[in-house]
Design an enzyme around this catalytic site. Structure first.
Site, mmCIF file in Angstrom:
data_model
loop_
_atom_site.group_PDB
_atom_site.id
_atom_site.type_symbol
_atom_site.label_atom_id
_atom_site.label_comp_id
_atom_site.label_asym_id
_atom_site.label_seq_id
_atom_site.Cartn_x
_atom_site.Cartn_y
_atom_site.Cartn_z
ATOM 1 N N HIS A 104 0.851 -1.192 0.000
ATOM 2 C CA HIS A 104 0.000 0.000 0.000
ATOM 3 C C HIS A 104 0.886 1.240 0.000
ATOM 4 O O HIS A 104 1.814 1.339 0.818
ATOM 5 C CB HIS A 104 -0.904 0.012 1.227
ATOM 6 C CG HIS A 104 -1.618 1.317 1.439
ATOM 7 N ND1 HIS A 104 -1.419 2.106 2.563
ATOM 8 C CD2 HIS A 104 -2.509 1.984 0.662
ATOM 9 C CE1 HIS A 104 -2.173 3.190 2.466
ATOM 10 N NE2 HIS A 104 -2.828 3.148 1.327
ATOM 11 N N SER A 105 0.640 2.180 -0.894
ATOM 12 C CA SER A 105 1.332 3.468 -0.905
ATOM 13 C C SER A 105 2.850 3.262 -0.956
ATOM 14 O O SER A 105 3.362 2.672 -1.914
ATOM 15 C CB SER A 105 0.888 4.284 0.303
ATOM 16 O OG SER A 105 1.215 5.641 0.175
#
Length: 323
Positions: free
Chosen positions: A139-140
């Protein structure tokens, strides 16, 4: 191959029921049977959470999960247990985050050092997999690290999932020296004093705002792992140097080259209100990836943790389970 829920050499430190209730009990809702684990590297120790594969799981390929900047492994509290039907699942705390070690004095948190940490972790603890490869979910920042690792070591990655993430943040060449100056000035100035919060709820309330807002429920799930108790309350456990500017950023040409080097199957989870929703260059980046699937889901930057997360769960589970 036998179930590798706790890889050889890793330290299985605590069961779910043993986790310190003062800081972790609010985070356990929805997490089925996770365990605390540690992985000792040469220069620091990484921590994280692990979920054993469900009985009868059709594959033992491990799923390794990397969180975003200033988050921790609890960001995968809802997604990770839903993937245990595919094999064992491990959510890591990146260096300086959660319960993982901090870098020594005089060092910075460089993007490529996260990639090197992850490469060492995989080589030390995840060699004996069903086909010599892992499944990787990021994520990210975790998606950025995962993509760079998968590009550099394609033989070790079976599938890559990037949640609201599609390559590193880039800067034009003309920004090289101004960025370097800013980073060095901050390093010399150092970090500010710790803010002391009277309780976890107050710290979670502070985390609700910011660049990637969270609901009160999501903030309370995520924040406890990033806190530690002191005499008058709680302070952030995360290393304050994580907020220092990077001295060197990738150019867009370098980002495109790294994405073009991906050989594994890739899924991009695109959140309709995420941090990338406004980006106009995503189609060009996506076109650079040879074997890409895109899943558009509702929600913000933390679409896998906050709000209706079923869309992300279904997309990731289907992608990893159907090859």
């Amino acid at each position: 191959m036998n179930d590798i829920a706790i890889p050889s050499g890793a330290v299985d430190t605590l069961s779910e029921d043993d986790v310190d209730g003062n800081l972790e009990k609010r985070s356990k809702k929805g997490a089925r049977g996770f365990r605390e684990s540690e992985w000792k590297l040469r220069h620091l120790t990484l921590a994280g959470l692990s979920w054993q594969a469900d009985e009868g799981a059709h594959d033992n390929t491990p799923v390794l999960m990397l969180h975003g900047w200033l988050d921790n492994s609890l960001t995968f509290l809802k997604l990770a247990p839903e993937l245990s039907g595919l094999g064992p699942v491990y959510a890591l705390d990146l260096a300086g985050h959660g319960h993982s070690g901090h870098r020594p004095e005089g060092q910075s948190y460089l993007l490529m050092d996260y990639v090197a940490d992850f490469a060492e972790l995989v080589e030390r603890y995840f060699q004996e997999t069903s086909d010599g490869r892992i499944n990787l979910v990021g994520h990210s920042l975790g998606g950025i690290v995962g993509a760079l690792y998968a590009a550099a070591f394609p033989e070790r990655v079976r599938n890559l999932v990037m949640i609201d993430s599609l390559g590193a943040i880039s800067r034009p060449v003309s920004d090289t020296i101004p960025q370097l100056r800013k980073a060095i000035k901050k390093r010399i100035a150092g970090s500010g004093r710790h803010v002391v919060y009277p309780d976890i709820e107050t710290a979670a309330k502070a985390r609700e705002g910011g660049l990637s807002p969270l609901s009160p429920e999501a903030a309370l799930a995520l924040v406890p792992r990033n806190m530690k108790g002191v005499e008058n309350g709680f302070v952030w456990r995360t290393d304050p140097r994580l907020r220092h500017p990077s001295p060197l950023m990738m150019t867009e040409e370098q980002v495109m080259a790294s994405l073009g080097a991906l050989e594994s199957r890739v899924l991009f989870i695109r959140a309709d209100q995420g941090l990338l929703s406004y980006r106009k260059d995503l189609d060009e980046r996506a076109s650079a990836i040879p074997n890409l699937q895109v899943s558009n889901v509702p929600g913000g930057h933390h679409c896998h943790l906050d709000g209706e997360t079923g869309y992300v769960v279904d997309a990731v589970r289907q992608f990893l389970g159907n090859e």
